[in-house]
Enzyme design. Structure first.
Site, PDB file in Angstrom:
ATOM      1  N   SER A   1       0.825  -1.209   0.000  1.00  0.00           N
ATOM      2  CA  SER A   1       0.000   0.000   0.000  1.00  0.00           C
ATOM      3  C   SER A   1       0.861   1.261   0.000  1.00  0.00           C
ATOM      4  O   SER A   1       1.980   1.275   0.515  1.00  0.00           O
ATOM      5  CB  SER A   1      -0.928   0.018   1.215  1.00  0.00           C
ATOM      6  OG  SER A   1      -1.676  -1.170   1.289  1.00  0.00           O
TER       7      SER A   1
HETATM    8  N1  SAH Z   1      -1.136  -4.009   3.619  1.00  0.00           N
HETATM    9  C1  SAH Z   1      -0.548  -4.754   2.562  1.00  0.00           C
HETATM   10  C2  SAH Z   1      -1.482  -4.688   1.380  1.00  0.00           C
HETATM   11  C3  SAH Z   1      -1.274  -5.776   0.437  1.00  0.00           C
HETATM   12  S1  SAH Z   1      -2.441  -5.798  -0.887  1.00  0.00           S
HETATM   13  C4  SAH Z   1       0.800  -4.157   2.205  1.00  0.00           C
HETATM   14  O1  SAH Z   1       0.959  -2.947   2.359  1.00  0.00           O
HETATM   15  O2  SAH Z   1       1.690  -4.862   1.765  1.00  0.00           O
HETATM   16  C5  SAH Z   1      -3.773  -6.668  -0.197  1.00  0.00           C
HETATM   17  C6  SAH Z   1      -3.476  -8.019   0.380  1.00  0.00           C
HETATM   18  O3  SAH Z   1      -4.714  -8.585   0.791  1.00  0.00           O
HETATM   19  C7  SAH Z   1      -2.870  -8.999  -0.630  1.00  0.00           C
HETATM   20  O4  SAH Z   1      -1.714  -9.552  -0.077  1.00  0.00           O
HETATM   21  C8  SAH Z   1      -3.954 -10.046  -0.807  1.00  0.00           C
HETATM   22  O5  SAH Z   1      -3.464 -11.334  -1.054  1.00  0.00           O
HETATM   23  C9  SAH Z   1      -4.705  -9.956   0.514  1.00  0.00           C
HETATM   24  N2  SAH Z   1      -6.078 -10.449   0.452  1.00  0.00           N
HETATM   25  C10 SAH Z   1      -6.981 -10.243  -0.521  1.00  0.00           C
HETATM   26  N3  SAH Z   1      -8.142 -10.843  -0.221  1.00  0.00           N
HETATM   27  C11 SAH Z   1      -7.959 -11.450   0.981  1.00  0.00           C
HETATM   28  C12 SAH Z   1      -8.786 -12.241   1.808  1.00  0.00           C
HETATM   29  N4  SAH Z   1     -10.043 -12.556   1.462  1.00  0.00           N
HETATM   30  N5  SAH Z   1      -8.273 -12.690   2.970  1.00  0.00           N
HETATM   31  C13 SAH Z   1      -7.007 -12.393   3.353  1.00  0.00           C
HETATM   32  N6  SAH Z   1      -6.173 -11.652   2.595  1.00  0.00           N
HETATM   33  C14 SAH Z   1      -6.641 -11.182   1.420  1.00  0.00           C
END
Ligand code: SAH
Length: 217
Positions: A67
């Site tokens: 993010s």
């Molecule tokens: N806060 C993280 C954001 C990563 S993007 C960062 O800054 O690195 C969003 C993340 O949510 C991804 O890794 C994706 O795999 C995860 N995600 C998406 N749907 C999900 C779900 N249903 N349960 C758990 N994780 C999920």
């Protein structure tokens, strides 16, 4: 040691990033400190490390992104606004960067990620940073994490079309959830406060998160 070249200057670069966040309206000193103390470049691939302190999302593989720093700061500030949460559920560990920032600010972080290799890598990075107050789970965050509920705060970093019921159920009374909601590339960032007999919701901004995954992968 990894990322040695950038390691020398990253503190100063982070200082500049924090300044930029203040100009963008982030005011919570504890959040700014946590961001200043968290090396974002170790949460991206080495080839992207030099861009780690730009205010932008970057790819982390598996079609996911780390993010944008402003969004991390803003969401963290929002969940701290009421009272200091003891237990926080994070849905979407991803790179682990938001997790590391949270772990500096609250006693206990429960973090759920759907894509196992991302979870494993995030866990490894946080271990390297000696962050020990995080517990990880590989599962669909749409179910929340019942075992440790209720949570004082829930922070979701992928966008479902609507708020999963299980997450609402697992909020403590007085607790807060920040979650991007909507289909497509632009979503509403919703704030939910759990009350005695229901919840209050409002929209605190427009955001662009990856979609919330459901089903098996
Ligand atoms: N806060 C993280 C954001 C990563 S993007 C960062 O800054 O690195 C969003 C993340 O949510 C991804 O890794 C994706 O795999 C995860 N995600 C998406 N749907 C999900 C779900 N249903 N349960 C758990 N994780 C999920």
């Amino acid at each position: 040691m990894r990322h040695q070249g950038i390691g020398m200057t990253s503190r100063r670069t982070r200082e500049r990033m924090v300044k930029r966040l203040m100009e963008q309206g982030v005011w919570n000193a504890a959040v700014l400190d946590a961001i200043r103390d968290t090396p974002r470049h170790i949460f991206v691939e080495e080839a992207l490390a030099s861009r780690a302190y730009e205010d932008t999302a970057l790819p982390i593989g598996y079609n996911q992104t780390i993010s944008q720093p402003y969004i991390v700061a803003r969401m963290t500030e929002l969940i701290l606004q009421n009272r200091r949460p003891e237990k926080v559920l994070e849905v979407g560990t991803g790179s682990g960067y938001q997790t590391a920032v949270l772990a500096r600010l609250v006693p206990k972080v429960y973090s759920v990620e759907r894509i196992f290799p991302l979870q494993r890598q995030a866990r490894q990075r946080l271990l390297e940073l000696r962050v020990r107050n995080v517990i990880y789970k590989h599962s669909d965050g749409g179910w929340g994490w019942e075992d440790h509920a209720p949570y004082d705060a829930i922070l979701v970093t992928a966008a479902p079309p609507k708020i999963p019921h299980k997450l609402l159920e697992q909020m403590a009374v007085g607790g807060i959830m920040v979650i991007p909601v909507g289909r497509g590339t632009e979503q509403a960032l919703q704030r939910v406060i759990r009350t005695d007999d229901g919840c209050e919701m409002d929209v605190v901004g427009r955001v662009s998160f990856v979609p919330f995954l459901s089903g098996s992968h």
